[in-house]
Design a protein around this motif. Structure first.
Motif, PDB file in Angstrom:
ATOM      1  N   ALA A  97       0.284  10.170  12.144  1.00 54.83           N
ATOM      2  CA  ALA A  97       1.335  10.461  11.165  1.00 54.83           C
ATOM      3  C   ALA A  97       2.562  11.013  11.877  1.00 54.83           C
ATOM      4  O   ALA A  97       2.551  11.273  13.082  1.00 54.83           O
ATOM      5  CB  ALA A  97       0.820  11.454  10.125  1.00 54.83           C
TER       6      ALA A  97
ATOM      7  N   THR B  57       3.699   2.151   2.632  1.00 54.98           N
ATOM      8  CA  THR B  57       3.236   1.998   4.021  1.00 54.98           C
ATOM      9  C   THR B  57       3.210   0.506   4.346  1.00 54.98           C
ATOM     10  O   THR B  57       4.093   0.003   5.027  1.00 54.98           O
ATOM     11  CB  THR B  57       1.857   2.649   4.196  1.00 54.98           C
ATOM     12  OG1 THR B  57       0.939   2.125   3.202  1.00 54.98           O
ATOM     13  CG2 THR B  57       1.949   4.152   4.024  1.00 54.98           C
ATOM     14  N   GLN B  58       2.220  -0.200   3.833  1.00 55.30           N
ATOM     15  CA  GLN B  58       2.194  -1.653   4.017  1.00 55.30           C
ATOM     16  C   GLN B  58       3.191  -2.284   3.048  1.00 55.30           C
ATOM     17  O   GLN B  58       3.078  -2.111   1.832  1.00 55.30           O
ATOM     18  CB  GLN B  58       0.792  -2.194   3.746  1.00 55.30           C
ATOM     19  CG  GLN B  58       0.654  -3.694   4.033  1.00 55.30           C
ATOM     20  CD  GLN B  58      -0.798  -4.141   3.962  1.00 55.30           C
ATOM     21  OE1 GLN B  58      -1.685  -3.497   4.518  1.00 55.30           O
ATOM     22  NE2 GLN B  58      -1.039  -5.234   3.263  1.00 55.30           N
TER      23      GLN B  58
ATOM     24  N   ALA C 102       5.109   3.926   7.626  1.00 54.25           N
ATOM     25  CA  ALA C 102       6.023   4.106   6.493  1.00 54.25           C
ATOM     26  C   ALA C 102       7.470   4.246   6.954  1.00 54.25           C
ATOM     27  O   ALA C 102       8.397   4.034   6.175  1.00 54.25           O
ATOM     28  CB  ALA C 102       5.621   5.331   5.679  1.00 54.25           C
TER      29      ALA C 102
ATOM     30  N   GLN D 101       5.747   9.024  -3.606  1.00 51.38           N
ATOM     31  CA  GLN D 101       4.851   7.922  -3.230  1.00 51.38           C
ATOM     32  C   GLN D 101       5.627   6.964  -2.327  1.00 51.38           C
ATOM     33  O   GLN D 101       6.544   6.280  -2.769  1.00 51.38           O
ATOM     34  CB  GLN D 101       4.346   7.197  -4.481  1.00 51.38           C
ATOM     35  CG  GLN D 101       3.128   6.332  -4.240  1.00 51.38           C
ATOM     36  CD  GLN D 101       2.544   5.790  -5.535  1.00 51.38           C
ATOM     37  OE1 GLN D 101       3.269   5.506  -6.479  1.00 51.38           O
ATOM     38  NE2 GLN D 101       1.231   5.638  -5.592  1.00 51.38           N
TER      39      GLN D 101
ATOM     40  N   LEU E 154       0.856  -1.183   0.000  1.00 46.87           N
ATOM     41  CA  LEU E 154       0.000   0.000   0.000  1.00 46.87           C
ATOM     42  C   LEU E 154       0.894   1.236   0.000  1.00 46.87           C
ATOM     43  O   LEU E 154       2.017   1.207   0.511  1.00 46.87           O
ATOM     44  CB  LEU E 154      -0.924   0.011   1.214  1.00 46.87           C
ATOM     45  CG  LEU E 154      -1.968  -1.106   1.295  1.00 46.87           C
ATOM     46  CD1 LEU E 154      -2.793  -0.974   2.576  1.00 46.87           C
ATOM     47  CD2 LEU E 154      -2.892  -1.093   0.072  1.00 46.87           C
ATOM     48  N   TYR E 155       0.367   2.340  -0.551  1.00 48.82           N
ATOM     49  CA  TYR E 155       1.193   3.529  -0.748  1.00 48.82           C
ATOM     50  C   TYR E 155       0.498   4.768  -0.193  1.00 48.82           C
ATOM     51  O   TYR E 155      -0.720   4.801  -0.014  1.00 48.82           O
ATOM     52  CB  TYR E 155       1.506   3.735  -2.237  1.00 48.82           C
ATOM     53  CG  TYR E 155       2.065   2.506  -2.901  1.00 48.82           C
ATOM     54  CD1 TYR E 155       3.413   2.191  -2.803  1.00 48.82           C
ATOM     55  CD2 TYR E 155       1.233   1.636  -3.610  1.00 48.82           C
ATOM     56  CE1 TYR E 155       3.926   1.050  -3.401  1.00 48.82           C
ATOM     57  CE2 TYR E 155       1.733   0.493  -4.204  1.00 48.82           C
ATOM     58  CZ  TYR E 155       3.091   0.206  -4.090  1.00 48.82           C
ATOM     59  OH  TYR E 155       3.592  -0.926  -4.680  1.00 48.82           O
ATOM     60  N   TYR E 156       1.338   5.794   0.044  1.00 48.30           N
ATOM     61  CA  TYR E 156       0.817   7.079   0.518  1.00 48.30           C
ATOM     62  C   TYR E 156       1.436   8.175  -0.332  1.00 48.30           C
ATOM     63  O   TYR E 156       2.659   8.254  -0.489  1.00 48.30           O
ATOM     64  CB  TYR E 156       1.167   7.288   1.993  1.00 48.30           C
ATOM     65  CG  TYR E 156       0.789   8.649   2.522  1.00 48.30           C
ATOM     66  CD1 TYR E 156      -0.522   8.921   2.926  1.00 48.30           C
ATOM     67  CD2 TYR E 156       1.736   9.666   2.630  1.00 48.30           C
ATOM     68  CE1 TYR E 156      -0.878  10.170   3.408  1.00 48.30           C
ATOM     69  CE2 TYR E 156       1.390  10.926   3.110  1.00 48.30           C
ATOM     70  CZ  TYR E 156       0.087  11.162   3.502  1.00 48.30           C
ATOM     71  OH  TYR E 156      -0.263  12.397   3.983  1.00 48.30           O
ATOM     72  N   ASN E 157       0.595   9.044  -0.893  1.00 52.36           N
ATOM     73  CA  ASN E 157       1.081  10.151  -1.708  1.00 52.36           C
ATOM     74  C   ASN E 157       1.417  11.339  -0.808  1.00 52.36           C
ATOM     75  O   ASN E 157       0.551  11.866  -0.095  1.00 52.36           O
ATOM     76  CB  ASN E 157       0.029  10.563  -2.741  1.00 52.36           C
ATOM     77  CG  ASN E 157      -0.136   9.511  -3.825  1.00 52.36           C
ATOM     78  OD1 ASN E 157       0.844   8.928  -4.286  1.00 52.36           O
ATOM     79  ND2 ASN E 157      -1.372   9.260  -4.226  1.00 52.36           N
ATOM     80  N   VAL E 158       2.666  11.749  -0.825  1.00 55.84           N
ATOM     81  CA  VAL E 158       3.150  12.791   0.064  1.00 55.84           C
ATOM     82  C   VAL E 158       2.580  14.148  -0.324  1.00 55.84           C
ATOM     83  O   VAL E 158       2.526  14.503  -1.502  1.00 55.84           O
ATOM     84  CB  VAL E 158       4.694  12.843   0.035  1.00 55.84           C
ATOM     85  CG1 VAL E 158       5.219  14.021   0.841  1.00 55.84           C
ATOM     86  CG2 VAL E 158       5.269  11.537   0.565  1.00 55.84           C
TER      87      VAL E 158
ATOM     88  N   VAL F  35       3.937  11.691   6.979  1.00 57.01           N
ATOM     89  CA  VAL F  35       3.731  10.354   6.426  1.00 57.01           C
ATOM     90  C   VAL F  35       3.145   9.473   7.522  1.00 57.01           C
ATOM     91  O   VAL F  35       3.352   9.726   8.715  1.00 57.01           O
ATOM     92  CB  VAL F  35       5.044   9.729   5.911  1.00 57.01           C
ATOM     93  CG1 VAL F  35       5.639  10.548   4.784  1.00 57.01           C
ATOM     94  CG2 VAL F  35       6.051   9.557   7.039  1.00 57.01           C
ATOM     95  N   PRO F  36       2.394   8.435   7.158  1.00 56.84           N
ATOM     96  CA  PRO F  36       1.907   7.483   8.173  1.00 56.84           C
ATOM     97  C   PRO F  36       3.073   6.866   8.932  1.00 56.84           C
ATOM     98  O   PRO F  36       4.156   6.651   8.379  1.00 56.84           O
ATOM     99  CB  PRO F  36       1.166   6.437   7.339  1.00 56.84           C
ATOM    100  CG  PRO F  36       0.796   7.144   6.080  1.00 56.84           C
ATOM    101  CD  PRO F  36       1.913   8.100   5.810  1.00 56.84           C
TER     102      PRO F  36
END
Length: 350
Positions: free
Chosen positions: A322, A337-338, A289, A334, A55-59, A285-286
């Motif tokens: 976060a 996270t997971q 991450a 990008q 899984l991803y997080y967009n900064v 960020v989470p």
């Protein structure tokens, strides 16, 4: 009937061979390992099988209110030395700084010694000039020969040469001193403060991004927490804000003087320097991450469809679920996270 049995055995053999081939193909596909390069910084997958669960997080930047925090390290402490002729001993966490400090002290001694030598040589030169004047007066009155006058002039010339040589040696010592002082300054130290430091003086060096360092000022109070003393807060004061922004990291060094009761803080200890509340737009960020290895914090950024790059970041205080990132990421990056822990294992060889 005999033909039927023969065909049945042939069919069974072909079926078994086909299954075995398919099994081998599946095993071959399953053992395709990611490619780890650049000393673990870059990780590339041959297919999407190994990253299906990522899984991803967009900064992006968010307007938040947070405690301005920077990772710090105890870089030097002053201890008493009975063998240093009254000069306290400065213990650094870096052998190169120890070398530069020791060389700086030696050059200071050499400079003082050289100044004394020059003073003596100038006295001798003055005596030679007076002697030359007397010989000239005697020669004018025909009480000294031309050879006497020549010898006196040679002695003055030699004395002048010796003074010039010692002055050159003094300038060389000053140049060498400047070199070591500059290296200490680039590391965040004030050379004069080191020389005149009192026993138990302790310093922490931390770094802030160039877009954050203007939020702190010289003389500002702060506090430092160390993992070795979770229940303690050590008072500190910013002695100096660095004059140089690192060309690669874009960070500015800060030197913090720390109250070190009973000398319990030791050179090399890591901690967190807290400067107080800061408001503005920050990258977050989470928490999942972030990965931590040997006191440093990293995230993994997706750069291509199946390629990930490890980035060292400067993390601040947690904000809800976060963590604030002061340096190391840009908007639209990008981050994983997971799957971050899987990449950590591949990157660091765990």
């Amino acid at each position: 009937m005999r033909h039927f049995i023969k065909y049945a055995w042939a069919s069974a053999f072909l079926l078994l061979w086909s299954c075995k081939k398919e099994e081998n193909t599946l095993q071959t596909a399953s053992v395709a390992k990611p490619t780890v390069s650049a000393d673990g910084i870059s990780i590339s997958f041959a297919d999407t099988i190994g990253i299906n669960g990522f899984l991803y997080y967009n900064v992006a930047k968010k307007s938040i209110r947070t405690d301005l925090v920077a990772p710090g390290r105890v870089v030097a402490e002053v201890v008493h030395s009975s063998d240093a002729m009254g000069q306290n001993l400065v213990l650094f966490d870096n052998p190169d700084l120890t070398y530069n400090y020791t060389e700086m002290l030696q050059h200071l001694i050499n400079i003082n010694k050289q100044k004394g030598i020059i003073a003596q040589k100038k006295v001798i030169l003055q005596q030679k000039k007076l002697q030359l004047a007397r010989v000239k007066d005697l020669a004018d009155n025909q009480a000294a020969t031309g050879q006497d006058l020549t010898n006196a002039q040679i002695e003055v010339t030699n004395a002048e040469t010796e003074v010039a040589q010692e002055v050159t040696a003094l300038e060389n010592e000053k140049t060498s001193l400047l070199e070591h002082e500059t290296r200490l300054k680039l590391a965040g130290f004030d050379p004069k403060s080191l020389v005149n430091a009192k026993q138990n003086a302790t310093w922490v060096i931390c770094e802030l991004p160039e877009n954050q360092f203007q939020k702190v000022t010289q003389g500002q109070h702060c506090f430092i927490q160390f993992p070795a003393f979770n229940d303690k807060k050590f008072e500190g004061k910013i002695e100096e804000v660095g004059e140089v922004v690192d060309n690669l990291t874009r960070l500015v060094k800060l030197r913090v003087a720390v109250i070190n009761p009973s000398s319990i803080l030791k050179a090399g200890m890591f901690g967190s320097v807290h400067f107080g509340v800061a408001e503005g737009d920050f990258i977050t960020v989470p928490r999942e991450a972030l990965v931590v290895v040997q006191g440093k914090q990293y995230v993994f950024v997706k750069t291509k469809e199946r390629t990930f790059v490890r980035r060292e970041v400067m993390a601040g205080q947690p904000v809800e679920n976060a963590t604030v990132i002061f340096a190391g990421l840009q908007p639209n990056d990008q981050v994983v996270t997971q799957g971050a822990m899987q990449l950590k294992g591949l990157s660091f060889g765990y």
